[in-house]
Design a protein around this motif. Sequence first.
Motif, mmCIF file in Angstrom:
data_model
loop_
_atom_site.group_PDB
_atom_site.id
_atom_site.type_symbol
_atom_site.label_atom_id
_atom_site.label_comp_id
_atom_site.label_asym_id
_atom_site.label_seq_id
_atom_site.Cartn_x
_atom_site.Cartn_y
_atom_site.Cartn_z
ATOM 1 N N MET A 121 -8.187 -1.480 1.040
ATOM 2 C CA MET A 121 -7.770 -2.810 2.178
ATOM 3 C C MET A 121 -5.881 -3.200 1.580
ATOM 4 O O MET A 121 -4.844 -3.204 1.759
ATOM 5 C CB MET A 121 -8.237 -3.890 2.619
ATOM 6 C CG MET A 121 -8.054 -4.687 3.608
ATOM 7 S SD MET A 121 -6.485 -6.669 3.131
ATOM 8 C CE MET A 121 -7.582 -7.502 2.033
ATOM 9 N N LYS A 122 -6.475 -3.809 0.202
ATOM 10 C CA LYS A 122 -5.350 -4.187 -0.261
ATOM 11 C C LYS A 122 -4.058 -3.217 -0.618
ATOM 12 O O LYS A 122 -2.967 -3.433 -0.570
ATOM 13 C CB LYS A 122 -5.194 -5.341 -1.932
ATOM 14 C CG LYS A 122 -3.893 -5.964 -2.276
ATOM 15 C CD LYS A 122 -4.337 -6.314 -3.495
ATOM 16 C CE LYS A 122 -3.575 -7.938 -3.964
ATOM 17 N NZ LYS A 122 -3.818 -8.284 -4.951
ATOM 18 N N HIS A 123 -4.685 -1.804 -1.229
ATOM 19 C CA HIS A 123 -3.613 -0.726 -1.940
ATOM 20 C C HIS A 123 -3.105 -0.966 -0.143
ATOM 21 O O HIS A 123 -2.468 -0.278 -0.258
ATOM 22 C CB HIS A 123 -4.764 0.031 -1.874
ATOM 23 C CG HIS A 123 -3.701 1.592 -2.549
ATOM 24 N ND1 HIS A 123 -4.341 2.554 -2.717
ATOM 25 C CD2 HIS A 123 -2.620 1.511 -2.881
ATOM 26 C CE1 HIS A 123 -3.093 3.126 -3.665
ATOM 27 N NE2 HIS A 123 -2.172 2.553 -3.097
ATOM 28 N N SER A 124 -3.823 -0.496 0.986
ATOM 29 C CA SER A 124 -3.084 -0.560 2.468
ATOM 30 C C SER A 124 -2.173 -1.281 2.530
ATOM 31 O O SER A 124 -1.222 -0.648 3.764
ATOM 32 C CB SER A 124 -4.091 0.341 3.319
ATOM 33 O OG SER A 124 -4.284 -1.164 3.967
ATOM 34 N N ALA A 125 -1.691 -2.106 2.486
ATOM 35 C CA ALA A 125 -0.852 -2.861 3.037
ATOM 36 C C ALA A 125 0.464 -2.082 2.639
ATOM 37 O O ALA A 125 1.180 -3.444 2.886
ATOM 38 C CB ALA A 125 -0.904 -4.647 2.384
ATOM 39 N N LEU A 126 0.138 -1.639 1.581
ATOM 40 C CA LEU A 126 1.784 -1.182 0.482
ATOM 41 C C LEU A 126 2.784 -0.183 2.015
ATOM 42 O O LEU A 126 2.007 0.216 3.133
ATOM 43 C CB LEU A 126 1.476 -0.291 -0.058
ATOM 44 C CG LEU A 126 1.191 -0.519 -1.146
ATOM 45 C CD1 LEU A 126 0.212 0.349 -2.513
ATOM 46 C CD2 LEU A 126 1.887 -1.723 -1.777
ATOM 47 N N GLU A 127 4.060 -0.802 2.167
ATOM 48 C CA GLU A 127 5.126 0.433 2.966
ATOM 49 C C GLU A 127 4.925 1.778 2.399
ATOM 50 O O GLU A 127 5.997 1.521 1.162
ATOM 51 C CB GLU A 127 5.868 -0.337 3.329
ATOM 52 C CG GLU A 127 5.966 -2.088 3.386
ATOM 53 C CD GLU A 127 5.637 -1.987 5.135
ATOM 54 O OE1 GLU A 127 6.087 -0.460 5.765
ATOM 55 O OE2 GLU A 127 5.701 -2.272 6.135
ATOM 56 N N VAL A 128 4.630 2.362 3.372
ATOM 57 C CA VAL A 128 4.808 3.793 3.524
ATOM 58 C C VAL A 128 5.773 4.737 4.728
ATOM 59 O O VAL A 128 5.453 4.124 5.707
ATOM 60 C CB VAL A 128 3.494 4.266 2.899
ATOM 61 C CG1 VAL A 128 2.611 3.656 1.658
ATOM 62 C CG2 VAL A 128 2.546 4.731 4.275
ATOM 63 N N ALA A 129 5.645 6.066 4.717
ATOM 64 C CA ALA A 129 6.540 6.876 5.020
ATOM 65 C C ALA A 129 5.308 6.795 5.956
ATOM 66 O O ALA A 129 4.559 7.113 5.807
ATOM 67 C CB ALA A 129 7.239 7.923 4.956
ATOM 68 N N SER A 130 6.069 6.641 7.540
ATOM 69 C CA SER A 130 4.937 7.266 8.037
ATOM 70 C C SER A 130 3.749 8.410 9.165
ATOM 71 O O SER A 130 3.259 8.511 9.071
ATOM 72 C CB SER A 130 5.582 6.985 10.130
ATOM 73 O OG SER A 130 7.326 8.211 10.127
#
Length: 197
Positions: A94-103
């Motif tokens: 979950m914490k890792h998925s909070a990163l801003e990445v390209a759509s």
Amino acid sequence: MDILPSEFSVRRLYEAMTAIITPRPIAWVSTIDHEGVCNLAPYSFFNGVGANPPTLMFCPANKPDGTAKDTLANIRANGQFVVNIVTDETFAEMKHSALEVASEEDEFVLTGTEKTASSVVAPPRVSNVAAAMECELLTAMQLGVGPGGANLVVGKIVSIHLRDNVLDADGRVDPEKIATIGRMGGPRYTKTLDRFE
């Protein structure tokens, strides 16, 4: 000290609110775009709204450039999403998925999180979660504009997945068997294991 919202930055208000509105449950929301790319992101402005109809809400803020996050864009486009409940076992992903990445990047793949087809809606759910709620959009309201602008998403729950090991002998959720994680202020979280009546 008294804080007048009109005299403080969005960031300062966010910091104050998230430090005092605690602990907040975490909606780990999965969506899918028109190309079939999955998005997975956590939101801690989240809660249940009522049981008739079964309804929940969460509030995705705009990106720093003022545009809608992928989660909100996907929900507006297809009207469906899944709220996965975060527990001790899924905290790191979950914490890792909070990163801003390209759509165009699938956060399930990015975080190594296994996905499973949902029962009713198109977006998948996280495979190993203790609980997940499949939702259809009731309303998405824009509350603010620009960077950090608030949006309110309200969804009707159309299916609930419960892992067998969080149920009691009568098939009801046993609060002692579901170790949910709560969000505190800043980068802090709490485990909901200290309970009393």
